[in-house]
Design a protein around this motif. Structure first.
Motif, PDB file in Angstrom:
ATOM      1  N   ASN A 260      -6.651   9.072 -24.994  1.00 34.84           N
ATOM      2  CA  ASN A 260      -5.464   9.391 -24.197  1.00 34.84           C
ATOM      3  C   ASN A 260      -5.384  10.883 -23.883  1.00 34.84           C
ATOM      4  OD1 ASN A 260      -4.517   6.745 -24.058  1.00 34.84           O
ATOM      5  ND2 ASN A 260      -3.416   6.901 -25.998  1.00 34.84           N
ATOM      6  N   LYS A 265      -7.545   5.860 -20.450  1.00 35.13           N
ATOM      7  CA  LYS A 265      -6.554   4.892 -20.892  1.00 35.13           C
ATOM      8  C   LYS A 265      -7.226   3.723 -21.629  1.00 35.13           C
ATOM      9  CE  LYS A 265      -3.151   5.791 -17.248  1.00 35.13           C
ATOM     10  NZ  LYS A 265      -2.372   5.197 -16.125  1.00 35.13           N
ATOM     11  N   SER A 271     -12.117  -0.185 -23.693  1.00 32.33           N
ATOM     12  CA  SER A 271     -11.624  -1.167 -24.663  1.00 32.33           C
ATOM     13  C   SER A 271     -12.078  -0.772 -26.062  1.00 32.33           C
ATOM     14  CB  SER A 271     -12.144  -2.567 -24.322  1.00 32.33           C
ATOM     15  OG  SER A 271     -11.573  -3.043 -23.133  1.00 32.33           O
ATOM     16  N   SER A 284      -0.015   0.643 -33.376  1.00 38.52           N
ATOM     17  CA  SER A 284      -0.646   1.635 -32.514  1.00 38.52           C
ATOM     18  C   SER A 284      -0.266   1.359 -31.064  1.00 38.52           C
ATOM     19  CB  SER A 284      -2.163   1.607 -32.682  1.00 38.52           C
ATOM     20  OG  SER A 284      -2.705   0.411 -32.161  1.00 38.52           O
ATOM     21  N   VAL A 285      -0.544   2.324 -30.200  1.00 36.12           N
ATOM     22  CA  VAL A 285      -0.248   2.170 -28.770  1.00 36.12           C
ATOM     23  C   VAL A 285      -1.554   2.348 -27.999  1.00 36.12           C
ATOM     24  CG1 VAL A 285       1.097   3.006 -26.812  1.00 36.12           C
ATOM     25  CG2 VAL A 285       2.066   3.096 -29.119  1.00 36.12           C
ATOM     26  N   PRO A 286      -2.091   1.248 -27.423  1.00 39.32           N
ATOM     27  CA  PRO A 286      -1.591  -0.131 -27.508  1.00 39.32           C
ATOM     28  C   PRO A 286      -1.895  -0.749 -28.873  1.00 39.32           C
ATOM     29  CG  PRO A 286      -3.697  -0.110 -26.398  1.00 39.32           C
ATOM     30  CD  PRO A 286      -3.344   1.329 -26.649  1.00 39.32           C
ATOM     31  N   PRO A 287      -1.223  -1.863 -29.202  1.00 44.84           N
ATOM     32  CA  PRO A 287      -1.548  -2.555 -30.446  1.00 44.84           C
ATOM     33  C   PRO A 287      -3.038  -2.917 -30.491  1.00 44.84           C
ATOM     34  CG  PRO A 287       0.482  -3.400 -29.529  1.00 44.84           C
ATOM     35  CD  PRO A 287      -0.116  -2.504 -28.483  1.00 44.84           C
ATOM     36  N   ARG A 328      -4.966  -8.348 -29.812  1.00 43.27           N
ATOM     37  CA  ARG A 328      -3.733  -7.659 -29.383  1.00 43.27           C
ATOM     38  C   ARG A 328      -3.969  -7.109 -27.981  1.00 43.27           C
ATOM     39  NH1 ARG A 328      -3.742  -5.955 -35.171  1.00 43.27           N
ATOM     40  NH2 ARG A 328      -2.274  -7.330 -36.236  1.00 43.27           N
ATOM     41  N   ASN A 329      -3.819  -5.817 -27.772  1.00 42.28           N
ATOM     42  CA  ASN A 329      -3.847  -5.314 -26.394  1.00 42.28           C
ATOM     43  C   ASN A 329      -4.802  -4.161 -26.156  1.00 42.28           C
ATOM     44  OD1 ASN A 329      -0.506  -5.857 -26.950  1.00 42.28           O
ATOM     45  ND2 ASN A 329      -1.564  -7.038 -25.369  1.00 42.28           N
ATOM     46  N   SER A 330      -5.773  -3.946 -27.038  1.00 47.16           N
ATOM     47  CA  SER A 330      -6.653  -2.798 -26.872  1.00 47.16           C
ATOM     48  C   SER A 330      -8.003  -3.162 -26.245  1.00 47.16           C
ATOM     49  CB  SER A 330      -6.899  -2.109 -28.225  1.00 47.16           C
ATOM     50  OG  SER A 330      -7.569  -2.976 -29.114  1.00 47.16           O
ATOM     51  N   LYS A 332      -9.783  -5.157 -22.889  1.00 45.57           N
ATOM     52  CA  LYS A 332      -9.539  -5.734 -21.567  1.00 45.57           C
ATOM     53  C   LYS A 332     -10.811  -6.406 -21.071  1.00 45.57           C
ATOM     54  CE  LYS A 332      -8.201  -4.479 -16.836  1.00 45.57           C
ATOM     55  NZ  LYS A 332      -7.861  -3.376 -15.905  1.00 45.57           N
TER      56      LYS A 332
END
Length: 334
Positions: A260, A265, A271, A284-287, A328-330, A332
């Motif tokens: 970041n 991103k 990923s 975490s951001v993202p999870p 989760r969301n990390s 793609k």
């Protein structure tokens, strides 16, 4: 006023030996005598002295656990599982923080011997032969947790690190990634370092994906700070990397933070999948998508295994615990 076993015997009008046999579940008394003694114990609020009971039955009802580090939810969860198993069977736990220091480890092993613990759980690092020899002389059972030994006959409880790393890498491949890197921990660590690197390499090879040594960044450790430096090195070595397998969640979270800061991103540009599923992974951001190790369950299994060995003197088979991927969301899909 603290009452003694002598006070119990006097009030119940029995011998001290009879009270001792009742306390330790030994035969030689009637049901009526047992009921009377137990009633006196309740009336007086008598608490048997653990040391004295240990002298009688040659057990202290304590187990020793050695951790190389006391930080993070990994240790907390392992200890929760161990403590549950011990508590369920009336035993207590002594925790020793070795800091992966040989001298300190030997000191704690001698201390546990002096405390006359009934068994030992050794966690998360290599069991050196000198440690094993000391424990052998103590003549108590030993279980390895989140570690193993190929040269010493000690049962262990752990996840298959090679297979888990293979699964993490294959997960990224199945999401369409081909330019994949790994930020590893200590490549010389035969417990969590080398097997995870080898699992990554094997997954890449078996899926016919070309890569070279630049795709693996060896950071020398598994902490957050190693993720920071590891991500910088990875982007310098492989600027167009689209996915990263991090050898721990702390490395992964450090890598996300650095990405970041560098304008990348997650997961849009890169990923990242982690390893461990510590509590912070979901925060975490993202999870963080990660490999889940069921640490509480592993600790409980190791505790139960040790307690069974204490009772039966039988050495059980080692247990490989199944890992799972927590999405989760990390990561793609490409």
């Amino acid at each position: 006023m603290a009452y003694t076993i002598k006070d119990v015997a006097k009030k119940a009008n029995v011998s001290i030996a009879t009270v001792s046999r009742i306390l330790n579940g030994q035969p030689g008394y009637s049901a009526k005598t047992k009921q009377k003694v137990l009633q006196v114990i309740e009336d007086l609020g008598y608490q048997p002295n653990a040391v004295a009971r240990g002298l009688i039955n040659n057990k202290t009802h304590t187990i020793g656990v050695l951790f190389p580090s006391l930080g993070g939810s990994l240790v907390t969860d392992l200890l929760r599982g161990i403590e549950k198993a011990a508590s369920d069977q009336g035993s207590s736990v002594i925790v020793c923080h070795t800091e992966s220091d040989a001298e300190k480890t030997m000191k704690y092993l001698r201390l546990l011997g002096e405390k006359r613990v009934d068994g030992i759980i050794f966690t998360s690092e290599v069991l050196l032969k000198e440690y094993y020899q000391v424990i052998e002389k103590m003549n108590v059972p030993l279980v390895l947790l989140s570690t193993k030994s190929d040269s010493l006959p000690v049962p262990y409880v752990k996840v298959d690190d090679f297979q888990a790393a293979y699964s993490a890498t294959e997960y990224l491949i199945q999401k369409g990634h081909r330019n994949i890197g790994m930020i590893s921990g200590n490549s010389e660590d035969i417990i969590a370092g080398k097997p995870r690197i080898e699992g990554f390499i094997q997954a890449m090879k078996e899926n016919h994906i070309q890569f070279d040594e630049n795709h693996i960044v060896n950071t020398g450790g598994f902490g957050f700070d190693r993720g920071i430096t590891g991500m910088r090195d990875m982007l310098n070595q492989v600027p167009d990397v689209t996915a990263i397998f991090a050898a721990s969640d702390e490395i992964a979270i450090g890598a996300i933070s650095t990405a970041n800061l560098l304008g990348k991103k997650v997961p849009e540009d890169i990923s990242i999948i982690g390893y461990d599923d510590i509590n912070l992974a979901s925060m975490s951001v993202p999870p963080l998508t990660t490999i889940h190790q069921p640490f509480i369950e592993m600790g409980e299994i190791a505790g139960e295994m040790l307690l069974d060995m204490m009772e039966t003197d039988q050495v059980p088979d080692s247990k490989i615990i199944q890992h799972t991927i927590i999405e989760r969301n990390s990561v793609k899909e490409r």
